[in-house]
Structures are given as C-alpha cells and as structure tokens.
Motif scaffolding. Structure first.
Motif, PDB file in Angstrom:
ATOM      1  N   ILE A  59       0.834  -1.196   0.000  1.00 16.16           N
ATOM      2  CA  ILE A  59       0.000   0.000   0.000  1.00 16.16           C
ATOM      3  C   ILE A  59       0.875   1.256   0.000  1.00 16.16           C
ATOM      4  O   ILE A  59       0.555   2.247  -0.643  1.00 16.16           O
ATOM      5  N   VAL A  60       2.024   1.186   0.670  1.00 17.01           N
ATOM      6  CA  VAL A  60       2.951   2.325   0.684  1.00 17.01           C
ATOM      7  C   VAL A  60       3.433   2.618  -0.732  1.00 17.01           C
ATOM      8  O   VAL A  60       3.479   3.778  -1.160  1.00 17.01           O
ATOM      9  N   ASP A  61       3.773   1.579  -1.482  1.00 17.64           N
ATOM     10  CA  ASP A  61       4.216   1.754  -2.868  1.00 17.64           C
ATOM     11  C   ASP A  61       3.116   2.386  -3.728  1.00 17.64           C
ATOM     12  O   ASP A  61       3.377   3.303  -4.498  1.00 17.64           O
ATOM     13  N   HIS A  62       1.892   1.883  -3.592  1.00 12.45           N
ATOM     14  CA  HIS A  62       0.785   2.398  -4.397  1.00 12.45           C
ATOM     15  C   HIS A  62       0.478   3.859  -4.072  1.00 12.45           C
ATOM     16  O   HIS A  62       0.305   4.679  -4.985  1.00 12.45           O
ATOM     17  N   VAL A  63       0.407   4.197  -2.782  1.00 16.38           N
ATOM     18  CA  VAL A  63       0.110   5.574  -2.388  1.00 16.38           C
ATOM     19  C   VAL A  63       1.233   6.501  -2.853  1.00 16.38           C
ATOM     20  O   VAL A  63       0.989   7.579  -3.390  1.00 16.38           O
ATOM     21  N   THR A  64       2.474   6.062  -2.690  1.00 15.70           N
ATOM     22  CA  THR A  64       3.620   6.874  -3.112  1.00 15.70           C
ATOM     23  C   THR A  64       3.575   7.138  -4.615  1.00 15.70           C
ATOM     24  O   THR A  64       3.844   8.261  -5.061  1.00 15.70           O
TER      25      THR A  64
END
Length: 123
Positions: A59-64
């Motif tokens: 989720i961190v990758d997607h939001v970033t």
C-alpha cells in the motif's frame, strides 16, 4: 525533509536528549540510508533486502506512486484523488493511515492544507 523552490530543507519535529549512545549510531545509519534512497531514486534502499522487479507492491508503494504523479504541481496531490485512484484495493482509512506514515517518515508533506500531499523525492 522536503524540496521547495529548488532547495532541500530539513524539518525537525522533536528533539530528545541522548540517553543511550546506540541511538546516535542508529541515527547516523538511518541518515546514510535516507541519503542513499534520495541520491538514487527508484533504486531502492541500500538496506532493502527484499527488493527487485518481482517484489510485490505494498500500500505504501501504491500511495507513493499516486503522490509522485503530482510532483510537477505546487499544491501536490489531493487525498481524495488518492482514495479515488486506489478505490477497490484499499479503504480510505488504510490510505489515510499510510499517508500519515509517509509524512512521519519524511517521504511526503502537506502543502496548501491537510488534504494536499507532495512527495519529498527529487523531481
């Protein structure tokens, strides 16, 4: 840490007395890791063991990724846009929690209000 007007600035949120000198060693190693992460964007962290093309996105990758689509704008990305783009993958609460995590880690910051986020990664 954030970039504004082609200048990189560092923001200190807290200052604590050193009670254990291992904290100093950890801080220095964390500083080196952060420098390497921003010196070669996209190459991953120097201490990132589980990296590579087959690494599953979090989720961190997607939001970033969504936030970084707006690096060219002054105001950054609206949180509602992130929620819309990731609808069906994550809940709004999960996305807001991830944004708070990224802010605390120094990866992004709020701009014109608390609903607009901009990446600290260099353009």
């Amino acid at each position: 840490m954030f970039a504004f007007g082609n200048r990189i600035s560092i923001v200190c949120h807290t200052m604590n007395p050193i009670t254990d000198f291992n904290e100093l060693t950890y801080h220095l190693l964390d500083t080196i890791e952060t420098h390497l992460r921003f010196a070669k964007p996209g190459s991953g962290s120097a201490m990132d063991i589980d990296s590579g093309p087959n690494k599953p996105k979090t989720i961190v990758d997607h939001v970033t990724e969504v936030i970084e689509e707006f690096t060219h704008t002054t105001e950054g990305c609206n949180v509602e846009h992130i929620v819309f783009k990731l609808k069906g993958k994550y809940t709004e609460a999960e996305i807001r929690e991830t944004i708070e995590y990224l802010e605390n880690e120094g990866s992004c910051y709020t701009t014109i209000d608390s609903e607009h986020i901009k990446s600290c990664a260099p353009n």
